[in-house]
Design a protein around this motif. Structure first.
Motif, mmCIF file in Angstrom:
data_model
loop_
_atom_site.group_PDB
_atom_site.id
_atom_site.type_symbol
_atom_site.label_atom_id
_atom_site.label_comp_id
_atom_site.label_asym_id
_atom_site.label_seq_id
_atom_site.Cartn_x
_atom_site.Cartn_y
_atom_site.Cartn_z
ATOM 1 N N GLN A 204 0.731 -1.121 -0.018
ATOM 2 C CA GLN A 204 0.018 -0.318 0.483
ATOM 3 C C GLN A 204 0.825 1.034 -0.062
ATOM 4 O OE1 GLN A 204 -2.151 -1.599 3.707
ATOM 5 N NE2 GLN A 204 -4.192 -0.035 2.073
ATOM 6 N N VAL A 205 2.014 1.257 0.338
ATOM 7 C CA VAL A 205 2.882 2.061 0.344
ATOM 8 C C VAL A 205 3.805 2.586 -0.295
ATOM 9 C CG1 VAL A 205 5.609 3.069 0.977
ATOM 10 C CG2 VAL A 205 3.781 1.420 3.013
ATOM 11 N N SER A 206 3.237 3.669 -1.215
ATOM 12 C CA SER A 206 4.462 4.418 -2.828
ATOM 13 C C SER A 206 5.216 5.594 -2.032
ATOM 14 C CB SER A 206 3.311 5.001 -3.192
ATOM 15 O OG SER A 206 2.437 4.715 -3.410
ATOM 16 N N LEU A 207 6.370 5.037 -1.597
ATOM 17 C CA LEU A 207 7.579 5.848 -0.793
ATOM 18 C C LEU A 207 7.788 6.588 -2.377
ATOM 19 C CD1 LEU A 207 8.719 6.830 1.603
ATOM 20 C CD2 LEU A 207 10.594 5.652 1.131
ATOM 21 N N PHE A 208 8.092 6.315 -3.091
ATOM 22 C CA PHE A 208 9.642 6.850 -4.092
ATOM 23 C C PHE A 208 8.734 7.905 -4.723
ATOM 24 C CE2 PHE A 208 11.991 3.401 -1.990
ATOM 25 C CZ PHE A 208 12.987 3.945 -1.683
ATOM 26 N N CYS A 209 7.343 8.523 -5.081
ATOM 27 C CA CYS A 209 6.092 8.451 -6.244
ATOM 28 C C CYS A 209 6.776 10.369 -6.186
ATOM 29 C CB CYS A 209 5.085 8.399 -6.073
ATOM 30 S SG CYS A 209 3.946 8.939 -4.630
ATOM 31 N N ARG A 210 6.584 10.724 -7.510
ATOM 32 C CA ARG A 210 6.051 12.587 -6.874
ATOM 33 C C ARG A 210 6.334 12.660 -5.879
ATOM 34 N NH1 ARG A 210 5.516 15.954 -12.325
ATOM 35 N NH2 ARG A 210 6.208 18.143 -11.401
ATOM 36 N N THR A 211 6.966 13.258 -4.874
ATOM 37 C CA THR A 211 6.068 14.504 -4.391
ATOM 38 C C THR A 211 6.715 15.948 -3.816
ATOM 39 O OG1 THR A 211 6.986 12.606 -2.837
ATOM 40 C CG2 THR A 211 6.907 14.868 -2.051
ATOM 41 N N SER A 212 5.592 16.564 -3.437
ATOM 42 C CA SER A 212 5.957 18.470 -3.887
ATOM 43 C C SER A 212 6.284 18.804 -2.023
ATOM 44 C CB SER A 212 4.676 18.413 -3.733
ATOM 45 O OG SER A 212 4.790 20.621 -3.619
ATOM 46 N N VAL A 213 7.252 19.386 -2.567
ATOM 47 C CA VAL A 213 8.207 19.194 -0.733
ATOM 48 C C VAL A 213 7.321 20.735 -0.085
ATOM 49 C CG1 VAL A 213 10.189 20.797 -0.588
ATOM 50 C CG2 VAL A 213 10.690 19.329 -1.891
ATOM 51 N N LYS A 214 6.348 21.597 -0.832
ATOM 52 C CA LYS A 214 5.787 22.266 -0.259
ATOM 53 C C LYS A 214 4.439 22.103 0.278
ATOM 54 C CE LYS A 214 7.395 26.105 -3.718
ATOM 55 N NZ LYS A 214 6.508 27.261 -5.483
#
Length: 421
Positions: A204-214
Motif C-alpha cells: 500500500q506504500v508509495s514512498l518513491f512517487c513524485r512528491t511536493s516539497v511545498k
C-alpha cells in the motif's frame, strides 16, 4: 481491552529489551573505552539524540496522528513523503557543516579538542537517524509496535554493539572514542536502509512517487510541535550538553551514565505511549472523549504501579548500580538519585504530551515547553557552574518536573480531567 493489554505486553517486551540494550551500551562503552574516552563518545551520542529530534521539524506527532487516524491514506503518505524530503534537505547540509567545522565546535563550544574527530565522524549519522525515527512514527501509527520500537532506538544500539563487539574481539588495541563514532555512523546507515526497505515493501506504500516539497498545511501542523520538541530537548539534554562545556570528561561520563540509567524508569511511559497515542488520535477524531479520559486514567495508574519498584531500587542502591559502569562511577550515585526523581514525575503524570498533541492542543503543549525549556537551560548553566555535575543533574530533574506538571495542568484545563485522577 484484551487487545489493548496484548499490545501493551508486546510493546512492553520490546521496549524493555530496548531499555536494557541502551543501558548495556553505556556499560560496554564505559568499561571498554574508560571514563575519559567514554565521556567523549557519550557526549556525541547525546548531541546526536538532540539534533535528530530538532531536524525532524516537529513531524513526529503529525505523522503519528495522521497515520494513527487514517492509516495509509493518500494524505498520510503524502505528508510522510514530504516530511522525509524536508528532513534530508536540512540535515544533510547541517551534517556537512558540522563535520567541516568540528574543530571549532570541539574547542570553542565544548573546550575539548579531543572531541573534534569524534564529532566529525558521528555527525554523519544525523540524516539517517532523523529519517528512520520519523518512519518509526509511521509504523507506530499502523500499530506495528515492534518495528516502531526497532527504529526508535533498539536497532541502532543493537547494531552498534555488534560492531563494537566485533572490533573488541579482533582489534581491541584500536578501540577509541573516534572509532566508536565511526561504528555508530555505520550502524545508523544500516538501520536507515532497513527502515526504508521495510516501509516500501508494504504493497500500500508509495514512498518513491513524485512528491511536493511545498506543504503549508503540513508546516502549520508541524511548526508548533517543532518548537515544543525543541524546548523538550532543552529539558532532557541541556544538563549533559552544558556539562560537556563545564565538566571534565570523566565527570561527564558519570553524568551521562546516571542519566541513561535513570531513563530506564521512563521505558514504562514509552511502552504505554506507543500503544495509546494512536488510540487517542482515533478516539478524539471520533469525538469519544469519555474513552479518552478512561484510557488516560487507566494507563497512568498502571504506569505508576510499574515504575515504583524501579525507582525504589535506584534510590536504595545507587552506588551499586553506578559501579556496574566501572571503577570510579559510584561517585555518580547522587546524580542517579536526582535524575530518577525527575523521571518519576515524568512517568507519574502520564501521557500528557500525547494527550495534548493527539487532541489538537499542540499550541498549549508548546506554551508549556516554551517556559520549561529556557528554564532548564538557564538552570543548567547556573547550577553546573555552581555545583558541577550535581547541578547539571538537578537542572535536568527540575526541567522534567516543570514541563510535565505544566502539561498536566493544561490537560485539566483543555480536556477537563486529571490523568492521575
Amino acid at each position: 481491552m484484551k487487545d489493548l493489554l496484548y499490545k501493551i505486553a508486546i510493546s512492553g517486551s520490546v521496549k524493555m529489551a530496548s531499555a536494557i540494550i541502551a543501558f548495556f551500551l553505556t556499560v560496554v562503552v564505559a568499561r571498554t573505552l574508560g571514563a575519559d574516552e567514554a565521556g567523549l563518545f557519550l557526549l556525541v551520542v547525546s548531541l546526536l539524540a538532540s539534533l535528530s529530534v530538532f531536524f525532524r521539524l516537529g513531524l513526529d506527532g503529525v505523522i503519528l496522528k495522521v497515520v494513527g487516524a487514517e492509516g495509509l491514506s493518500d494524505k498520510a503518505q503524502a505528508q510522510l513523503r514530504t516530511g522525509l524530503c524536508w528532513i534530508m534537505l536540512v540535515s544533510l547540509p547541517m551534517a556537512l557543516g558540522i563535520s567541516l567545522s568540528a574543530e571549532w565546535w570541539a574547542v570553542s563550544l565544548f573546550d575539548k579538542p579531543a572531541f573534534s574527530p569524534v564529532l566529525r565522524w558521528a555527525v554523519w549519522a544525523l540524516p539517517c537517524m532523523s529519517m528512520f525515527m520519523l518512519l518509526a512514527m509511521g509504523f507506530i501509527g499502523l500499530h506495528q509496535v515492534v518495528l516502531g520500537t526497532l527504529f526508535q532506538n533498539l536497532g541502532l544500539a543493537t547494531v552498534f554493539l555488534l560492531l563494537l563487539g566485533a572490533y573488541h574481539y579482533w582489534w581491541p588495541e584500536s578501540l577509541s572514542a573516534q572509532l566508536a563514532a565511526q561504528l555508530y555512523m555505520l550502524a545508523a546507515v544500516a538501520v536507515g536502509l532497513l527502515a526504508v526497505t521495510l516501509w516500501v515493501i508494504n504493497p500500500q506504500v508509495s514512498l518513491f512517487c513524485r512528491t511536493s516539497v511545498k506543504s503549508p498545511k503540513l508546516w502549520a501542523a508541524s511548526s508548533n510541535l517543532w518548537v515544543a520538541n525543541s524546548m523538550s530537548l532543552a529539558v532532557i539534554w541541556s544538563g549533559v550538553l552544558v556539562g560537556g562545556a563545564y565538566l571534565p570528561t570523566a565527570e561527564l561520563a558519570h553524568l551521562s551514565a546516571a542519566q541513561r540509567t535513570s531513563n530506564l524508569t521512563s521505558f514504562v511511559l514509552m511502552v504505554v505511549n506507543v500503544v495509546v497515542a494512536p488510540r487517542y488520535a482515533r478516539l478524539w477524531a471520533e469525538d469519544n472523549q469519555d474513552q479518552v479520559r478512561s484510557l488516560a486514567r487507566w494507563s497512568t495508574r498502571c504506569m505508576i504501579v510499574l515504575v515504583l519498584p524501579v525507582i525504589a531500587v535506584m534510590m536504595m542502591l545507587p552506588s551499586y548500580i553506578m559501579s556496574i559502569f566501572g571503577e570510579g562511577f559510584e561517585q555518580g550515585a547522587i546524580l542517579l538519585m536526582i535524575m530518577s526523581a525527575g523521571q518519576f514525575v515524568n512517568v507519574a503524570t502520564g501521557s500528557v504530551a500525547y494527550l495534548l498533541q493527539m487532541s489538537g492542543h499542540e499550541r498549549d503543549f508548546r506554551r508549556v515547553t516554551l517556559f520549561a525549556g529556557p528554564l532548564a537551560i538557564i538552570a543548567a548553566v547556573a547550577f553546573t557552574a555552581q555545583w558541577g555535575a550535581v547541578g547539571a543533574a538537578s537542572a535536568t530533574a527540575l526541567g522534567l518536573s516543570v514541563q510535565n506538571l505544566g502539561a498536566l495542568w493544561m490537560v485539566k484545563k483543555r480536556l477537563g480531567f486529571w490523568p492521575i485522577g
